[in-house]
Design a protein around this motif. Structure first.
Motif, PDB file in Angstrom:
ATOM      1  N   TRP A 228       1.277  -0.293 -10.510  1.00 11.94           N
ATOM      2  CA  TRP A 228       0.002  -0.595  -9.842  1.00 11.94           C
ATOM      3  C   TRP A 228      -0.550  -1.932 -10.328  1.00 11.94           C
ATOM      4  O   TRP A 228      -1.024  -2.744  -9.530  1.00 11.94           O
ATOM      5  CB  TRP A 228      -1.000   0.516 -10.128  1.00 11.94           C
ATOM      6  CG  TRP A 228      -0.768   1.768  -9.332  1.00 11.94           C
ATOM      7  CD1 TRP A 228       0.027   1.902  -8.225  1.00 11.94           C
ATOM      8  CD2 TRP A 228      -1.336   3.060  -9.563  1.00 11.94           C
ATOM      9  NE1 TRP A 228      -0.009   3.185  -7.764  1.00 11.94           N
ATOM     10  CE2 TRP A 228      -0.842   3.928  -8.563  1.00 11.94           C
ATOM     11  CE3 TRP A 228      -2.203   3.572 -10.525  1.00 11.94           C
ATOM     12  CZ2 TRP A 228      -1.204   5.279  -8.489  1.00 11.94           C
ATOM     13  CZ3 TRP A 228      -2.568   4.917 -10.451  1.00 11.94           C
ATOM     14  CH2 TRP A 228      -2.077   5.752  -9.447  1.00 11.94           C
TER      15      TRP A 228
ATOM     16  N   ARG B 101       0.836  -1.210   0.000  1.00  8.05           N
ATOM     17  CA  ARG B 101       0.000   0.000   0.000  1.00  8.05           C
ATOM     18  C   ARG B 101       0.870   1.259   0.000  1.00  8.05           C
ATOM     19  O   ARG B 101       0.578   2.225  -0.709  1.00  8.05           O
ATOM     20  CB  ARG B 101      -0.921  -0.018   1.217  1.00  8.05           C
ATOM     21  CG  ARG B 101      -1.837   1.185   1.297  1.00  8.05           C
ATOM     22  CD  ARG B 101      -2.785   1.068   2.480  1.00  8.05           C
ATOM     23  NE  ARG B 101      -3.746   2.165   2.496  1.00  8.05           N
ATOM     24  CZ  ARG B 101      -4.767   2.234   3.352  1.00  8.05           C
ATOM     25  NH1 ARG B 101      -4.972   1.253   4.237  1.00  8.05           N
ATOM     26  NH2 ARG B 101      -5.601   3.263   3.309  1.00  8.05           N
ATOM     27  N   ASP B 102       1.937   1.248   0.801  1.00  7.96           N
ATOM     28  CA  ASP B 102       2.828   2.410   0.850  1.00  7.96           C
ATOM     29  C   ASP B 102       3.426   2.694  -0.529  1.00  7.96           C
ATOM     30  O   ASP B 102       3.497   3.848  -0.966  1.00  7.96           O
ATOM     31  CB  ASP B 102       3.955   2.170   1.857  1.00  7.96           C
ATOM     32  CG  ASP B 102       3.458   2.172   3.295  1.00  7.96           C
ATOM     33  OD1 ASP B 102       2.313   2.617   3.540  1.00  7.96           O
ATOM     34  OD2 ASP B 102       4.216   1.709   4.169  1.00  7.96           O
TER      35      ASP B 102
ATOM     36  N   TRP C 108      -8.443  -0.653  -3.791  1.00 11.49           N
ATOM     37  CA  TRP C 108      -7.389  -0.378  -4.762  1.00 11.49           C
ATOM     38  C   TRP C 108      -7.527  -1.261  -5.994  1.00 11.49           C
ATOM     39  O   TRP C 108      -7.027  -0.915  -7.064  1.00 11.49           O
ATOM     40  CB  TRP C 108      -6.019  -0.520  -4.134  1.00 11.49           C
ATOM     41  CG  TRP C 108      -5.687  -1.830  -3.446  1.00 11.49           C
ATOM     42  CD1 TRP C 108      -6.518  -2.880  -3.183  1.00 11.49           C
ATOM     43  CD2 TRP C 108      -4.414  -2.188  -2.912  1.00 11.49           C
ATOM     44  NE1 TRP C 108      -5.848  -3.880  -2.512  1.00 11.49           N
ATOM     45  CE2 TRP C 108      -4.544  -3.481  -2.335  1.00 11.49           C
ATOM     46  CE3 TRP C 108      -3.170  -1.574  -2.854  1.00 11.49           C
ATOM     47  CZ2 TRP C 108      -3.481  -4.143  -1.723  1.00 11.49           C
ATOM     48  CZ3 TRP C 108      -2.112  -2.225  -2.242  1.00 11.49           C
ATOM     49  CH2 TRP C 108      -2.268  -3.494  -1.676  1.00 11.49           C
TER      50      TRP C 108
ATOM     51  N   TYR D 229       2.221   1.682  -3.431  1.00  8.73           N
ATOM     52  CA  TYR D 229       1.107   2.043  -4.312  1.00  8.73           C
ATOM     53  C   TYR D 229       0.797   3.540  -4.191  1.00  8.73           C
ATOM     54  O   TYR D 229       0.613   4.243  -5.194  1.00  8.73           O
ATOM     55  CB  TYR D 229      -0.117   1.215  -3.936  1.00  8.73           C
ATOM     56  CG  TYR D 229      -1.240   1.220  -4.949  1.00  8.73           C
ATOM     57  CD1 TYR D 229      -1.387   0.183  -5.856  1.00  8.73           C
ATOM     58  CD2 TYR D 229      -2.166   2.257  -4.986  1.00  8.73           C
ATOM     59  CE1 TYR D 229      -2.428   0.173  -6.780  1.00  8.73           C
ATOM     60  CE2 TYR D 229      -3.196   2.262  -5.906  1.00  8.73           C
ATOM     61  CZ  TYR D 229      -3.328   1.218  -6.802  1.00  8.73           C
ATOM     62  OH  TYR D 229      -4.353   1.218  -7.713  1.00  8.73           O
ATOM     63  N   GLU D 230       0.740   4.021  -2.961  1.00 12.55           N
ATOM     64  CA  GLU D 230       0.389   5.426  -2.731  1.00 12.55           C
ATOM     65  C   GLU D 230       1.542   6.365  -3.043  1.00 12.55           C
ATOM     66  O   GLU D 230       1.337   7.530  -3.383  1.00 12.55           O
ATOM     67  CB  GLU D 230      -0.078   5.615  -1.288  1.00 12.55           C
ATOM     68  CG  GLU D 230      -1.386   4.900  -0.986  1.00 12.55           C
ATOM     69  CD  GLU D 230      -1.837   5.062   0.455  1.00 12.55           C
ATOM     70  OE1 GLU D 230      -0.978   5.441   1.288  1.00 12.55           O
ATOM     71  OE2 GLU D 230      -3.019   4.793   0.745  1.00 12.55           O
TER      72      GLU D 230
ATOM     73  N   HIS E 294       0.947  10.001  -9.049  1.00 10.41           N
ATOM     74  CA  HIS E 294      -0.436   9.747  -9.448  1.00 10.41           C
ATOM     75  C   HIS E 294      -0.772  10.429 -10.767  1.00 10.41           C
ATOM     76  O   HIS E 294      -0.646  11.663 -10.874  1.00 10.41           O
ATOM     77  CB  HIS E 294      -1.410  10.251  -8.382  1.00 10.41           C
ATOM     78  CG  HIS E 294      -1.293   9.535  -7.091  1.00 10.41           C
ATOM     79  ND1 HIS E 294      -2.143   9.762  -6.032  1.00 10.41           N
ATOM     80  CD2 HIS E 294      -0.427   8.593  -6.662  1.00 10.41           C
ATOM     81  CE1 HIS E 294      -1.798   8.993  -5.013  1.00 10.41           C
ATOM     82  NE2 HIS E 294      -0.768   8.275  -5.381  1.00 10.41           N
TER      83      HIS E 294
ATOM     84  N   PHE F  10      -8.499   3.858  -1.637  1.00 10.77           N
ATOM     85  CA  PHE F  10      -7.588   4.803  -2.276  1.00 10.77           C
ATOM     86  C   PHE F  10      -8.342   6.099  -2.524  1.00 10.77           C
ATOM     87  O   PHE F  10      -9.337   6.118  -3.249  1.00 10.77           O
ATOM     88  CB  PHE F  10      -7.062   4.244  -3.596  1.00 10.77           C
ATOM     89  CG  PHE F  10      -5.963   5.071  -4.197  1.00 10.77           C
ATOM     90  CD1 PHE F  10      -4.639   4.796  -3.904  1.00 10.77           C
ATOM     91  CD2 PHE F  10      -6.247   6.129  -5.040  1.00 10.77           C
ATOM     92  CE1 PHE F  10      -3.619   5.557  -4.436  1.00 10.77           C
ATOM     93  CE2 PHE F  10      -5.239   6.892  -5.586  1.00 10.77           C
ATOM     94  CZ  PHE F  10      -3.916   6.609  -5.280  1.00 10.77           C
ATOM     95  N   GLU F  11      -7.874   7.178  -1.897  1.00 11.12           N
ATOM     96  CA  GLU F  11      -8.505   8.484  -2.085  1.00 11.12           C
ATOM     97  C   GLU F  11      -7.792   9.217  -3.212  1.00 11.12           C
ATOM     98  O   GLU F  11      -6.604   9.522  -3.124  1.00 11.12           O
ATOM     99  CB  GLU F  11      -8.458   9.310  -0.806  1.00 11.12           C
ATOM    100  CG  GLU F  11      -9.216  10.632  -0.926  1.00 11.12           C
ATOM    101  CD  GLU F  11      -9.284  11.379   0.393  1.00 11.12           C
ATOM    102  OE1 GLU F  11     -10.402  11.570   0.918  1.00 11.12           O
ATOM    103  OE2 GLU F  11      -8.213  11.788   0.879  1.00 11.12           O
ATOM    104  N   GLU F  12      -8.512   9.506  -4.271  1.00 14.84           N
ATOM    105  CA  GLU F  12      -7.924  10.162  -5.444  1.00 14.84           C
ATOM    106  C   GLU F  12      -7.770  11.654  -5.206  1.00 14.84           C
ATOM    107  O   GLU F  12      -6.690  12.217  -5.373  1.00 14.84           O
ATOM    108  CB  GLU F  12      -8.813   9.896  -6.662  1.00 14.84           C
ATOM    109  CG  GLU F  12      -8.177  10.279  -7.974  1.00 14.84           C
ATOM    110  CD  GLU F  12      -6.916   9.497  -8.241  1.00 14.84           C
ATOM    111  OE1 GLU F  12      -5.868  10.150  -8.398  1.00 14.84           O
ATOM    112  OE2 GLU F  12      -6.962   8.263  -8.290  1.00 14.84           O
TER     113      GLU F  12
END
Length: 533
Positions: A323, A295-296, A365, A298-299, A303, A354-356
């Protein structure tokens, strides 16, 4: 290993054909042909088939011929129809064998699909695999044909054919690194086998000694099987943390690169193996740590803009590929969790939000990554339906589980040809991937039922619905499963979520021409849905 544009997995089922057609364009590993007349008197088409088959066999993973479609993967109803009898696997292999001095796998099947004009059209899907020797396949006999313009030579003694983009061509100097990939990998494996065996024996001996003796060594650069064995020996937590930190640091580098390198792929693979071992040993805290690292990363990746529908920039594509590869491993782990009935693991893997932008995001995700992989065209295919090509990611997850069997320790896997009449239930890896896919959709739909198109997308709609029936029956008939997977939700809320997922899956299955989604559900599922109304 990062798979290429086309998932070459030796399957020739109707599901696989639809997957290959959904790509909608030719690739190095995928050749569309409008027709081939392989009758005995039609030497030109037969010789062209031999050439194309040899070119595909010389690819590291092999490839596919799809005959009966145009360059966009649509039924070529304007061309002559194929003769299904000519596409028997044994007959095709016999045509090739007389021109080459080593054999390679050829598996084929013919399926009927419906064209846009309503015509039922026969289409052949032919898998061609690399030879067991791992050496390139040369031509041993001249192949010629004559027509009104004279004699034409297609095959010459000593010819080597390769795929150059979407064409089958004679080998040039630039092709040799690709031609020798499999042979080079075999040499590397043999060169490191002795040291791997020594390390493996040390791991076994220290593991057998028990925790009161020396601690089992573990390192991210170990060969996968040795690494998995070391994990099963339950290394000290501080050693495991070193591995997780090492994987994180390598993947942090990948987030700033324009391509996912071998070190990044190895780090993802090792995280997946740690996750699989945690599921196998029922160590949810370790699985949570693995998910947190993923997750880390990925974020942390740059973006792409949520407002851009077609992502063409090099950095955006690199992020989408990263991703995608994370989610391929998440699905592989979710498939394992399904098979061993670890519902807590299913929930941990699926519900990673996941907050866009502020106030807008995705409850999983899995949905977010699929959207952006499609927008960057790293699931292959494009056009207005690009975001609904998720069946490809399930095939990728299946192939990852087969090529990295340490993430599927409960199964003895064989990456071999699959019968064209394969029933649902004979491919446990694909079945469980489809079942995990449906469950994460149910979880997401129950978590945020407001907008199904943002919340979830059932990738399993690209496959035979019978693959998901077992998990629907378990969910419907086992209150304990529902309590663990969806704690605090009433049966009514769960039934609404299941019904919404199935509604979208049915509509997508119709669009894709999938199998058996319109038929009745298993009786216990129907009863659960009715009873919760």
């Amino acid at each position: 290993m990062v798979l290429g544009a086309v998932v070459v997995d030796a399957r020739v089922t109707r599901e696989k054909l639809l997957e290959l057609l959904e790509i909608g364009a030719e690739h190095e590993e995928l050749d569309y042909k409008s027709t081939l007349d392989l009758a005995s008197g039609k030497r030109r088409d037969s010789l062209e088939f031999v050439k194309d088959a040899c070119a595909l066999a010389n690819l590291p993973q092999g490839g596919y011929l799809v005959v009966g479609v145009n360059d966009e993967g649509e039924p070529a109803t304007e061309a002559d129809p194929i003769n299904s009898a000519h596409f028997d696997s044994a007959a095709l292999l016999q045509k090739v064998e007389s021109y080459v001095d080593q054999t390679f796998p050829i598996v084929s099947a013919v399926h009927t699909i419906t064209a846009q004009n309503g015509v039922d059209w026969s289409v052949a899907v032919v898998y061609v695999g690399p030879p067991a020797t791992m050496f390139p396949v040369p031509i041993k006999k001249v192949g010629e044909y004559e027509d009104e313009k004279g004699k034409h030579t297609i095959l010459r003694v000593g010819d080597l054919f390769v795929r150059d983009g979407t064409r089958s061509v004679r080998v040039a100097s630039r092709h040799w690194p690709m031609l020798l990939v499999n042979h080079t990998e075999r040499i590397k494996a043999e060169a490191r086998s002795d040291i791997d065996n020594i390390i493996d024996r040390i791991v076994q001996q220290l593991g057998n000694a028990g925790s009161s003796h020396a601690s089992v060594p573990i390192d991210i650069d170990m060969e996968n099987e040795t690494f998995a064995r070391a994990l099963m020996s339950r290394p000290e937590r501080k050693r495991l943390n070193v591995v997780l930190d090492d994987a994180r640091s390598r993947l942090v580098h990948a987030t700033g690169a324009t391509a996912l390198d071998d070190a990044g792929v190895n780090a993802l693979d090792k995280l997946a193996i740690v996750g699989a071992t945690a599921i196998r040993l029922r160590r949810p805290n370790v699985l949570r740590d693995v998910v947190q690292v993923l997750r880390d990363i990925y974020e942390l990746a740059p973006h792409p803009s949520v407002f851009v529908v077609h992502l063409t920039g090099e950095r955006d594509r690199a992020t989408a590929i990263l991703w995608r590869e994370i989610l391929v491993r998440v699905i592989a782990l979710g498939s394992l969790a399904i098979r061993v009935h670890d519902w807590g693991a299913v929930r941990s893997l699926a519900l990673v939000p996941f907050e866009e932008v502020e106030g807008f995001g995705y409850p999983s995700w899995l949905r977010h990554g699929l959207v952006f992989a499609a927008r960057a065209n790293v699931l292959e295919g494009d056009g207005e339906d690009a975001e609904s090509r998720g069946g490809l990611i399930l095939s990728r997850a299946r192939q990852f589980s087969i090529s990295t069997p340490q993430v599927a320790p409960d199964l003895k896997l064989a990456d071999g040809p699959t019968s064209e009449t394969e029933p649902a239930g004979s491919d446990l890896v694909l079945d469980s991937a489809c079942q995990f896919d449906i469950l994460w959709c149910v979880l997401a739909a129950a978590d945020d039922p407001a907008d199904e198109h943002t919340t979830f997308y059932p990738n399993a709609a690209a496959f035979d619905r019978r693959r998901i029936d077992p998990i629907l029956e378990q969910l419907s008939s086992q209150p304990a499963l529902r309590d663990e997977l969806l704690p605090g939700l009433s049966d009514e809320a769960i039934a609404v979520a299941v019904a919404n997922v199935l509604k979208l899956a049915r509509s997508e299955a119709v669009r894709m021409g999938s199998l058996d989604w319109s038929g009745p559900l298993p009786r216990r599922v129907e009863a659960f849905l009715r009873g919760a109304q």
